[in-house]
Design a protein around this motif. Structure first.
Motif, PDB file in Angstrom:
ATOM      1  N   TYR A 276      39.271 -33.027 -54.447  1.00 17.77           N
ATOM      2  CA  TYR A 276      38.324 -32.564 -53.426  1.00 17.77           C
ATOM      3  C   TYR A 276      38.914 -32.800 -52.049  1.00 17.77           C
ATOM      4  O   TYR A 276      39.757 -33.674 -51.852  1.00 17.77           O
ATOM      5  CB  TYR A 276      36.966 -33.288 -53.548  1.00 17.77           C
ATOM      6  CG  TYR A 276      37.041 -34.794 -53.376  1.00 17.77           C
ATOM      7  CD1 TYR A 276      36.861 -35.400 -52.122  1.00 17.77           C
ATOM      8  CD2 TYR A 276      37.310 -35.627 -54.467  1.00 17.77           C
ATOM      9  CE1 TYR A 276      36.943 -36.781 -51.970  1.00 17.77           C
ATOM     10  CE2 TYR A 276      37.377 -37.013 -54.316  1.00 17.77           C
ATOM     11  CZ  TYR A 276      37.197 -37.576 -53.075  1.00 17.77           C
ATOM     12  OH  TYR A 276      37.283 -38.938 -52.917  1.00 17.77           O
ATOM     13  N   ILE A 277      38.450 -31.974 -51.101  1.00 17.39           N
ATOM     14  CA  ILE A 277      38.724 -32.224 -49.682  1.00 17.39           C
ATOM     15  C   ILE A 277      37.498 -32.979 -49.156  1.00 17.39           C
ATOM     16  O   ILE A 277      36.369 -32.603 -49.443  1.00 17.39           O
ATOM     17  CB  ILE A 277      38.866 -30.889 -48.913  1.00 17.39           C
ATOM     18  CG1 ILE A 277      40.170 -30.180 -49.286  1.00 17.39           C
ATOM     19  CG2 ILE A 277      38.821 -31.116 -47.412  1.00 17.39           C
ATOM     20  CD1 ILE A 277      40.337 -28.837 -48.602  1.00 17.39           C
TER      21      ILE A 277
ATOM     22  N   LEU B 221      38.967 -19.185 -50.495  1.00 18.79           N
ATOM     23  CA  LEU B 221      38.901 -20.621 -50.200  1.00 18.79           C
ATOM     24  C   LEU B 221      38.067 -21.272 -51.306  1.00 18.79           C
ATOM     25  O   LEU B 221      36.843 -21.132 -51.342  1.00 18.79           O
ATOM     26  CB  LEU B 221      38.267 -20.842 -48.814  1.00 18.79           C
ATOM     27  CG  LEU B 221      38.020 -22.298 -48.393  1.00 18.79           C
ATOM     28  CD1 LEU B 221      39.271 -23.155 -48.497  1.00 18.79           C
ATOM     29  CD2 LEU B 221      37.464 -22.348 -46.970  1.00 18.79           C
ATOM     30  N   GLN B 222      38.769 -21.939 -52.240  1.00 16.20           N
ATOM     31  CA  GLN B 222      38.068 -22.439 -53.430  1.00 16.20           C
ATOM     32  C   GLN B 222      38.289 -23.933 -53.670  1.00 16.20           C
ATOM     33  O   GLN B 222      38.016 -24.435 -54.747  1.00 16.20           O
ATOM     34  CB  GLN B 222      38.508 -21.631 -54.659  1.00 16.20           C
ATOM     35  CG  GLN B 222      38.086 -20.177 -54.551  1.00 16.20           C
ATOM     36  CD  GLN B 222      38.548 -19.334 -55.719  1.00 16.20           C
ATOM     37  OE1 GLN B 222      39.234 -19.814 -56.618  1.00 16.20           O
ATOM     38  NE2 GLN B 222      38.184 -18.063 -55.700  1.00 16.20           N
ATOM     39  N   HIS B 223      38.816 -24.643 -52.665  1.00 15.46           N
ATOM     40  CA  HIS B 223      38.933 -26.098 -52.837  1.00 15.46           C
ATOM     41  C   HIS B 223      37.526 -26.692 -52.907  1.00 15.46           C
ATOM     42  O   HIS B 223      36.663 -26.326 -52.102  1.00 15.46           O
ATOM     43  CB  HIS B 223      39.635 -26.751 -51.631  1.00 15.46           C
ATOM     44  CG  HIS B 223      41.008 -26.241 -51.374  1.00 15.46           C
ATOM     45  ND1 HIS B 223      41.987 -26.211 -52.341  1.00 15.46           N
ATOM     46  CD2 HIS B 223      41.579 -25.747 -50.239  1.00 15.46           C
ATOM     47  CE1 HIS B 223      43.100 -25.727 -51.813  1.00 15.46           C
ATOM     48  NE2 HIS B 223      42.878 -25.430 -50.547  1.00 15.46           N
ATOM     49  N   ARG B 224      37.331 -27.640 -53.797  1.00 17.02           N
ATOM     50  CA  ARG B 224      36.046 -28.351 -53.797  1.00 17.02           C
ATOM     51  C   ARG B 224      35.988 -29.232 -52.556  1.00 17.02           C
ATOM     52  O   ARG B 224      36.977 -29.851 -52.196  1.00 17.02           O
ATOM     53  CB  ARG B 224      35.917 -29.208 -55.057  1.00 17.02           C
ATOM     54  CG  ARG B 224      35.636 -28.391 -56.296  1.00 17.02           C
ATOM     55  CD  ARG B 224      35.674 -29.253 -57.534  1.00 17.02           C
ATOM     56  NE  ARG B 224      34.648 -30.300 -57.485  1.00 17.02           N
ATOM     57  CZ  ARG B 224      34.870 -31.564 -57.834  1.00 17.02           C
ATOM     58  NH1 ARG B 224      36.067 -31.957 -58.250  1.00 17.02           N
ATOM     59  NH2 ARG B 224      33.902 -32.454 -57.781  1.00 17.02           N
TER      60      ARG B 224
ATOM     61  N   PRO C  48      29.077 -22.516 -53.758  1.00  9.89           N
ATOM     62  CA  PRO C  48      29.360 -23.178 -55.036  1.00  9.89           C
ATOM     63  C   PRO C  48      30.350 -24.344 -54.981  1.00  9.89           C
ATOM     64  O   PRO C  48      30.268 -25.255 -55.778  1.00  9.89           O
ATOM     65  CB  PRO C  48      29.923 -22.044 -55.902  1.00  9.89           C
ATOM     66  CG  PRO C  48      30.245 -20.927 -54.968  1.00  9.89           C
ATOM     67  CD  PRO C  48      29.362 -21.080 -53.778  1.00  9.89           C
ATOM     68  N   TYR C  49      31.281 -24.346 -54.032  1.00  8.42           N
ATOM     69  CA  TYR C  49      32.345 -25.372 -54.068  1.00  8.42           C
ATOM     70  C   TYR C  49      31.972 -26.644 -53.311  1.00  8.42           C
ATOM     71  O   TYR C  49      32.772 -27.554 -53.191  1.00  8.42           O
ATOM     72  CB  TYR C  49      33.652 -24.806 -53.486  1.00  8.42           C
ATOM     73  CG  TYR C  49      34.106 -23.581 -54.225  1.00  8.42           C
ATOM     74  CD1 TYR C  49      34.686 -23.688 -55.496  1.00  8.42           C
ATOM     75  CD2 TYR C  49      33.923 -22.305 -53.681  1.00  8.42           C
ATOM     76  CE1 TYR C  49      35.084 -22.557 -56.197  1.00  8.42           C
ATOM     77  CE2 TYR C  49      34.314 -21.173 -54.377  1.00  8.42           C
ATOM     78  CZ  TYR C  49      34.881 -21.310 -55.637  1.00  8.42           C
ATOM     79  OH  TYR C  49      35.261 -20.191 -56.341  1.00  8.42           O
TER      80      TYR C  49
ATOM     81  N   ALA D  36      39.282 -20.978 -42.250  1.00  8.33           N
ATOM     82  CA  ALA D  36      39.482 -20.839 -43.704  1.00  8.33           C
ATOM     83  C   ALA D  36      40.974 -20.882 -44.047  1.00  8.33           C
ATOM     84  O   ALA D  36      41.384 -21.541 -45.017  1.00  8.33           O
ATOM     85  CB  ALA D  36      38.859 -19.538 -44.191  1.00  8.33           C
ATOM     86  N   ASP D  37      41.784 -20.217 -43.236  1.00  9.25           N
ATOM     87  CA  ASP D  37      43.241 -20.217 -43.482  1.00  9.25           C
ATOM     88  C   ASP D  37      43.792 -21.644 -43.393  1.00  9.25           C
ATOM     89  O   ASP D  37      44.621 -22.059 -44.204  1.00  9.25           O
ATOM     90  CB  ASP D  37      43.962 -19.312 -42.468  1.00  9.25           C
ATOM     91  CG  ASP D  37      43.648 -17.834 -42.691  1.00  9.25           C
ATOM     92  OD1 ASP D  37      43.156 -17.493 -43.804  1.00  9.25           O
ATOM     93  OD2 ASP D  37      43.850 -17.027 -41.758  1.00  9.25           O
TER      94      ASP D  37
END
Length: 393
Positions: free
Chosen positions: A207-208, A235-238, A263-264, A343-344
């Motif tokens: 996770y971040i 962007l799908q990092h939890r 969701p993340y 996001a980038d």
């Protein structure tokens, strides 16, 4: 130790870190922290570390203060605080008094205690963050209360909690030689995990961590993180988001509602062991107050800092300097408002070099340095005490 704590957790956390390190290094030592933090009681304290809670004062966005208890006016609250601090000093009779950041305390509330302890021979230490504020702001604030002269008058030592090549907190100020001679850069304060960590404290998997410290002014950053996730489906990092104990309830409720649709993202209000959450994270997004910064360096995490830029410039100055040294990446608040840009930056964040890779010479040696100085002070006091007794015999 004295920590005025009007906004955020930084002062209390710094005092607690130093206190825990000292009782570990000195068997007979006892530390008492005087704190105005509303949540001083929410943290664990080691044996021989205790705190006295003084009535809380909160700092408004415009930099003014008000009493937390609405029915007591500020003047009365300050009088109560001043009286408790003085009475505690008289009862406790400390060998060493360490003051965090505010040389004369909130609105001068410890000046009378400093005078009293000076006559008792207590060693008076002022501890400063490595970055205080923009020099023109600090100079104006200190000039009004004649602070620089009084530092020279009262204090025996001034410790700077950072290395000399990172930043000088008194840059741009006219520092009298008497004050300059007392300054010692001890280094950043390293954080470590408690040995008796409870299992299941951190989330499972990668996770971040997104943290705004106390959270009093952190809502904008968290909204921007949410917008970045909504903007870019790749962007799908939890992300684990810690709102902070001082975030106003209205803002907190709004964020919980908005975040629950993504969701993340997982949201928690507060955790009294942030070290554990930072140690477990792949990367950290933060505003970059002093403590979070020490935690990022201690656990060597890739970090993206979006600093507060007003009313104080402390976080901005620290983030610029750290980015210059390659320790972190920085986005200004207005840059973080650009959701695609944010996001980038978030997508590549976990793969960014850790601070130790971009700056291998950086060491965090504040705590051992403080222990060395305290050992010298205590030896000198013991020697003085013995010579007085011998003189009496």
């Amino acid at each position: 130790m004295y920590s005025h704590d009007t906004f955020g957790l930084g002062h209390l956390q710094r005092c607690r870190t130093i206190a825990h390190s000292l009782v570990e290094d000195f068997r007979g030592l006892q530390v008492l922290i005087i704190s105005g933090a509303t949540i001083a009681g929410a943290f664990d304290y080691r044996a021989r570390v205790d705190f006295v809670k003084i009535p809380s004062v909160i700092k408004l966005r415009n930099g003014e203060y008000t009493s937390l208890e609405k029915h007591i006016d500020l003047h009365e609250t300050l009088r109560m605080r001043q009286s408790i601090i003085r009475h505690t000093a008289e009862t406790y009779r400390p060998d060493i008094f360490i003051v965090d950041k505010e040389p004369l305390g909130l609105r001068g509330e410890i000046e009378d205690t400093l005078s009293y302890l000076k006559t008792r021979g207590t060693t008076l230490v002022l501890g400063l963050r490595e970055v205080m504020d923009a020099s023109h702001l600090l100079e104006a604030e200190w000039a009004r209360r004649d602070v620089m002269r009084k530092i020279g008058l009262f204090y025996d030592k001034v410790w700077v909690y950072g290395p000399p090549d990172f930043y000088d907190p008194l840059t741009g100020l006219d520092v009298p030689p008497a004050v300059g001679a007392k300054m010692k850069f001890v280094g950043f304060l390293q954080r470590s995990l408690q040995r008796n960590e409870l299992p299941g404290h951190r989330p499972e998997g990668d996770y971040i961590l997104v943290t705004t410290g106390g959270g009093g002014d952190g809502a904008d950053l968290i909204h921007d993180v949410f917008d970045a996730y909504q903007q870019d489906p790749q962007l799908q990092h939890r992300a684990l988001i810690v709102l902070g104990p001082y975030m106003p309830a209205r803002k907190r409720n709004k964020l919980v509602k908005k975040g629950s649709k993504i969701p993340y993202i997982k949201i928690i209000e507060f955790d009294n062991r942030m070290e554990d959450l930072i140690a477990g994270a792949k990367a950290v997004v933060a505003m970059g107050g002093y403590n979070t910064y020490c935690e990022i360096l201690s656990f060597d995490k890739p970090a993206l800092i979006v600093p507060r830029v007003k009313p104080r410039e402390e976080q901005l100055i620290r983030a610029r300097r750290a980015a210059e040294l390659g320790l972190i990446e920085m986005l200004l608040p207005e840059e973080a408002k650009d959701s695609q840009r944010f996001a980038d930056a978030l997508k590549v964040l976990p793969a960014r070099p850790r601070p130790s890779q971009s700056n291998p010479h950086l060491t965090l040696e504040g705590l051992p340095h403080i222990s060395e100085i305290v050992a010298e002070l205590l030896e000198r006091r013991a020697g003085h005490h013995l010579s007085v007794i011998e003189g009496m015999n």
